[in-house]
Design a protein around this motif. Structure first.
Motif, PDB file in Angstrom:
ATOM      1  N   GLY A  95      58.536  55.882  32.937  1.00  0.00           N
ATOM      2  CA  GLY A  95      58.029  54.566  32.599  1.00  0.00           C
ATOM      3  C   GLY A  95      57.050  54.619  31.427  1.00  0.00           C
ATOM      4  O   GLY A  95      56.750  55.695  30.883  1.00  0.00           O
ATOM      5  N   ALA A  96      56.570  53.434  31.050  1.00  0.00           N
ATOM      6  CA  ALA A  96      55.619  53.310  29.949  1.00  0.00           C
ATOM      7  C   ALA A  96      54.279  52.838  30.488  1.00  0.00           C
ATOM      8  O   ALA A  96      54.219  52.062  31.456  1.00  0.00           O
ATOM      9  N   LEU A  97      53.214  53.312  29.857  1.00  0.00           N
ATOM     10  CA  LEU A  97      51.853  52.965  30.270  1.00  0.00           C
ATOM     11  C   LEU A  97      51.096  52.449  29.053  1.00  0.00           C
ATOM     12  O   LEU A  97      50.970  53.154  28.051  1.00  0.00           O
ATOM     13  N   PHE A  98      50.608  51.210  29.147  1.00  0.00           N
ATOM     14  CA  PHE A  98      49.783  50.626  28.088  1.00  0.00           C
ATOM     15  C   PHE A  98      48.353  50.534  28.600  1.00  0.00           C
ATOM     16  O   PHE A  98      48.107  50.031  29.714  1.00  0.00           O
ATOM     17  N   ARG A  99      47.420  50.999  27.760  1.00  0.00           N
ATOM     18  CA  ARG A  99      46.015  51.075  28.173  1.00  0.00           C
ATOM     19  C   ARG A  99      45.164  50.268  27.182  1.00  0.00           C
ATOM     20  O   ARG A  99      45.213  50.502  25.978  1.00  0.00           O
ATOM     21  N   LEU A 100      44.390  49.340  27.721  1.00  0.00           N
ATOM     22  CA  LEU A 100      43.486  48.500  26.919  1.00  0.00           C
ATOM     23  C   LEU A 100      42.057  48.855  27.285  1.00  0.00           C
ATOM     24  O   LEU A 100      41.660  48.743  28.449  1.00  0.00           O
ATOM     25  N   ARG A 101      41.277  49.292  26.271  1.00  0.00           N
ATOM     26  CA  ARG A 101      39.887  49.656  26.487  1.00  0.00           C
ATOM     27  C   ARG A 101      38.997  48.615  25.794  1.00  0.00           C
ATOM     28  O   ARG A 101      39.060  48.477  24.570  1.00  0.00           O
ATOM     29  N   VAL A 102      38.194  47.936  26.569  1.00  0.00           N
ATOM     30  CA  VAL A 102      37.308  46.901  26.051  1.00  0.00           C
ATOM     31  C   VAL A 102      35.868  47.377  26.196  1.00  0.00           C
ATOM     32  O   VAL A 102      35.439  47.670  27.324  1.00  0.00           O
ATOM     33  N   PRO A 103      35.094  47.512  25.105  1.00  0.00           N
ATOM     34  CA  PRO A 103      33.701  47.938  25.250  1.00  0.00           C
ATOM     35  C   PRO A 103      32.870  46.865  25.974  1.00  0.00           C
ATOM     36  O   PRO A 103      33.051  45.671  25.749  1.00  0.00           O
ATOM     37  N   VAL A 104      31.968  47.343  26.832  1.00  0.00           N
ATOM     38  CA  VAL A 104      31.115  46.452  27.608  1.00  0.00           C
ATOM     39  C   VAL A 104      29.676  46.687  27.196  1.00  0.00           C
ATOM     40  O   VAL A 104      29.197  47.842  27.201  1.00  0.00           O
ATOM     41  N   THR A 105      29.003  45.624  26.823  1.00  0.00           N
ATOM     42  CA  THR A 105      27.596  45.712  26.454  1.00  0.00           C
ATOM     43  C   THR A 105      26.748  45.662  27.693  1.00  0.00           C
ATOM     44  O   THR A 105      26.820  44.690  28.477  1.00  0.00           O
ATOM     45  N   GLU A 106      25.958  46.737  27.919  1.00  0.00           N
ATOM     46  CA  GLU A 106      25.132  46.789  29.114  1.00  0.00           C
ATOM     47  C   GLU A 106      23.908  45.916  28.936  1.00  0.00           C
ATOM     48  O   GLU A 106      23.273  45.917  27.888  1.00  0.00           O
TER      49      GLU A 106
END
Length: 472
Positions: free
Chosen positions: A460-471
């Motif tokens: 299968g295929a895996l798509f990864r979305l990384r969103v920075p979070v401001t603490e």
């Protein structure tokens, strides 16, 4: 005067940069050369005069002892020998003057020195047509002044020769300054000239493939102009890529639109002859025409959104990705009833908010879910997971993964899955225009996020979305 300076300033500003730089460098070097020559002349003149004064002082000291018993004496009026001093003794009381006329001038200052009321002093004068320098000093234990004069022809001649020599040196310095100024302007602005020529050539040919030739050498030794040329080359590279991408987008869009537009025209022409068709044929043509109109509308809307490289700032607000994911999964279940969608949201990520445009982020999630459902076998699962990953201080990210259990992405196709209109061989028989993943990556970049694709373990295929979070 103000008008003349204004005209001169405008004349300089109208000159080319190379001319102005040459004039500035030449003027700077010329001023330094003339200043050095002037300073050397003054120092030489002072030193030669000082040496003459020392000779006069030594001569006066020697004559003080020799003339102790002379009394008032009128000096020689000729001063015809350069090495022979003219000497006379002047009393403070004019009544004691000798009968002979004084050869050297006597003034009130001379009488005051004789009386001891004034210190010794030096005077430049002319005697019998010869330039001389005279010292007037007090004779000890007497009310008399000793005047000693030496011809200063040699000093003045040396000063004149030095003036001519330094003038010649100064003139040569000015000429050298002009040559150096021209060389500096020509050498220093050579990259700028190449930059200008390249810019003019690009403007004339509209070809962004041209580059500025850079001097060879290690990057650490690059000067400001070379770095400017390097930056200009980088900008040209970005411009070339942008122009190429624009041309490719237009070519791909025209290619993708050609087929549905041809089908639309065919069905429209078929419906124009509706009187010759049966009811079933007419319904099929009408349904095909509506379906093709929706496909073309979707394709045009996708192209318009891809042409926009950034999100509208007034629409940015705090968004909760967990809620958007739940809504997108619900819509995907309705659109793909034969696919099983599963979601997993960790407790620490359920309440996280990030700045963004809700409709655009929802479009990103729906594109990823639709892509996964399209490649999943009937009844196959599509897994969506939202987690909060904590790294270094200030490096917390919200990670969203969407995985299907289909054939996966071939290694040759993996670098191109986000390209516009790119469709792998396995996807060419499936519906779509090849813009969904390209649009998803563009939306992610506009929100400062990173979207990547990889082969999932086990298929299968895996798509990864990384969103920075401001603490907070």
């Amino acid at each position: 005067m103000t008008g003349r300076r204004g005209l001169g300033g405008r004349w300089v500003r109208r000159r080319p940069l190379r001319t102005r730089l040459a004039l500035a460098a030449s003027a700077a070097v010329a001023l330094v050369a003339l200043g050095v020559c002037a300073a050397a002349f003054l120092v030489l003149r002072v030193q030669m005069t000082r040496q003459l004064d020392l000779n006069l002082a030594q001569t006066a000291t020697q004559l003080t002892h020799q003339t102790r018993g002379w009394g008032p004496t009128a000096g020689d009026t000729s001063c015809q020998y350069q090495a022979v001093p003219c000497v006379q003794i002047v009393p403070s009381d004019p009544a004691k003057d000798p009968d002979k006329r004084y050869g050297l001038p006597v003034s009130d200052a001379t009488r005051q020195v004789a009386a001891g009321h004034r210190p010794a002093y030096y005077t430049n004068l002319t005697v019998a047509g010869h330039p001389v320098r005279m010292v007037t000093t007090h004779l000890p234990h007497k009310a008399e002044a000793l005047q000693v004069a030496l011809r200063s022809d040699t000093v003045e001649r040396g000063v004149r020769h030095a003036a001519w020599a330094l003038s010649a040196i100064g003139g040569a310095g000015v000429l050298l300054a002009a040559a150096l100024g021209y060389w500096v302007s020509r050498t220093g602005l050579a990259p700028v000239a190449r930059l200008t020529a390249t810019a003019e050539r690009i403007a004339a040919t509209r070809d962004a493939r041209h580059r500025i030739e850079l001097p060879s050498g290690p990057p650490a030794r690059e000067d400001e102009v070379t770095r400017l040329a390097t930056s200009f080359n980088i900008m040209l590279g970005e411009l070339e890529q942008s122009v190429t991408a624009q041309r490719r987008l237009v070519a791909d869009a025209s290619h993708e639109l050609r087929t549905p537009l041809t089908a639309l025209r065919t069905n429209a022409e078929l419906l124009a002859r509706a009187g010759r068709l049966t009811d079933a044929q007419r319904d099929r043509a009408s349904a095909a025409l509506g379906r093709q109109l929706r496909e073309v509308t979707t394709l045009v809307n996708d192209l318009i959104e891809l042409a926009r490289d950034e999100e509208p700032q007034p629409l940015v607000e705090q968004v909760r990705p967990a809620a958007l994911l739940e809504h997108a999964v619900g819509a995907a279940r309705e659109h793909w009833p034969e696919i099983t969608f599963t979601t997993r949201v960790t407790p620490d990520s359920a309440t996280v908010t990030v700045p963004g445009v809700p409709p655009r982020l929802a479009r990103l999630l729906s594109n990823l879910l639709d892509n996964a459902a399209k490649f999943s076998p009937p009844g196959g699962p599509v897994d969506a997971e939202l987690t909060l990953t904590s790294g270094k201080p200030g490096a917390t990210t919200l990670d969203l993964t969407v995985r299907d259990h289909g054939p996966g992405i071939a290694p040759d196709d993996l670098p191109h899955v986000f390209d516009r209109f790119y469709r792998a061989e396995a996807a060419r028989a499936l519906p779509g225009s090849g813009l969904g993943l390209a649009m998803a990556r563009q939306i992610a970049r506009a929100h400062g996020a990173e979207l990547t694709a990889e082969r999932a373990p086990g298929g299968g295929a895996l798509f990864r979305l990384r969103v920075p979070v401001t603490e907070a």
